[in-house]
Write an enzyme that holds these catalytic residues in place. Structure first.
Site, mmCIF file in Angstrom:
data_model
loop_
_atom_site.group_PDB
_atom_site.id
_atom_site.type_symbol
_atom_site.label_atom_id
_atom_site.label_comp_id
_atom_site.label_asym_id
_atom_site.label_seq_id
_atom_site.Cartn_x
_atom_site.Cartn_y
_atom_site.Cartn_z
ATOM 1 N N GLY A 42 0.712 -1.266 0.114
ATOM 2 C CA GLY A 42 -0.162 -0.183 0.100
ATOM 3 C C GLY A 42 0.881 1.253 0.001
ATOM 4 C CG ASP A 256 4.377 -2.745 -4.410
ATOM 5 O OD1 ASP A 256 3.492 -3.604 -4.582
ATOM 6 O OD2 ASP A 256 5.175 -3.196 -3.447
#
Length: 308
Positions: A42, A256
């Protein structure tokens, strides 16, 4: 104006050791180097989205331990447009143990994650975040948090007509009904194989896996294949985007980097193909430095796009 991206996802402290090869079971191997850095899918994706030109709100959960203090200092220093850090005193801050191998000049990594606080996000905590989640143009989630919280974030996004991106990693079994809630699923070849039982190794196998994901409820599917490029399927419409060249030294955060950059470009009204092209260049540049956090100089991304 910068499009708003809300990233709900994990924060981890990454403990990385680099060696000439991976250690064997029961073996103690001397590392060539080591480092401690900020990570978590995240937080990494939120950083990539910020660097790629989005207005970013990052929401994550940490422990009250020393890693949590590190997380708070680090995340505040990044300069997100909005930052919500939930906290627990019953679980540790998430952390990841990473081995990077240089064996035979092929950079590979192995990762073991203790999710800790990331798996303890409560219903009330998401309710409290609902107003800021609801005003995002793009919402980006992964699977390093408890599924109940992820699904709650997705429902808030749907109620407010957000474009919702699911990066289905790490590998977890999810129901077809869950996949049907999001706008787009972006998986790498290994994740796609896990979700479809189809080994992805070229455009044809990617197309077959994408179709099976559509059958499971996915509306739009992206499958990244590293140096082989990226496959995009919107059902009847499909295309392939070649990879950008790179000289990798650490591929840990490439996925990511791709996802965060992609979300940013979608929020800024790029077409999906344009967003993939930019994200591929961003990911390529990110592999050329050590560490999972994709803190990339975006000028190098544009240079890569022009020269590729």
């Amino acid at each position: 104006m910068k499009g708003k991206v809300c990233v709900f996802g994990s924060f981890n402290v990454d403990l990385m050791a680099r060696a000439s090869r991976f250690p064997l079971p029961g073996e103690s191997l001397v590392a060539n180097s080591s480092m401690t850095s900020a990570g978590g899918k995240g937080a990494n994706q939120a950083l990539a989205a910020l660097k790629s030109g989005a207005n970013v709100h990052y929401i994550g959960k940490i422990g009250s331990d020393s890693f949590g203090h590190f997380a708070r200092r680090h995340l505040k220093s990044i300069g997100f447009d909005a930052l919500t850090l939930l906290e627990t005193d019953t679980l540790p801050t998430g952390n990841a143990l990473i081995y990077v191998s240089d064996e035979k000049s092929k950079v590979e990594n192995m990762i073991c994650v203790d999710p800790g606080a990331n798996m303890d996000v409560t219903e009330q905590e998401i309710i409290d975040c609902a107003p800021s989640i609801g005003c995002a143009k793009v919402i980006l989630v992964q699977l390093e948090n408890n599924l109940s919280a992820i699904e709650q974030v997705i429902h808030i996004g749907r109620e407010n007509n957000a474009f919702i991106i699911l990066n289905p990693t790490p590998k977890r079994v999810v129901e077809d009904s869950f996949l049907g809630l999001v706008s787009l699923v972006t998986a790498n070849a290994n994740q796609a194989e896990f979700m479809t039982d189809i080994k992805v190794y070229n455009q044809q196998s990617a197309a077959a896996a994408a179709q099976k994901l559509h059958d499971r409820g996915c509306k739009i599917v992206i499958i990244t294949m590293g140096l082989l490029g990226t496959f995009l399927s919107e059902g009847e419409s499909q295309c392939f985007v070649p990879a950008c060249y790179s000289m990798p030294v650490d591929s840990t955060g490439a996925s990511d980097a791709f996802n965060g950059a992609f979300a940013a470009r979608v929020a800024n009204d790029d077409t999906l193909k344009q967003a993939i092209r930019f994200a591929s260049a961003y990911a390529a540049v990110s592999t050329e430095t050590l560490g999972a956090a994709p803190n990339v100089d975006v000028a190098k991304v544009y240079d890569r796009l022009l020269s590729d």
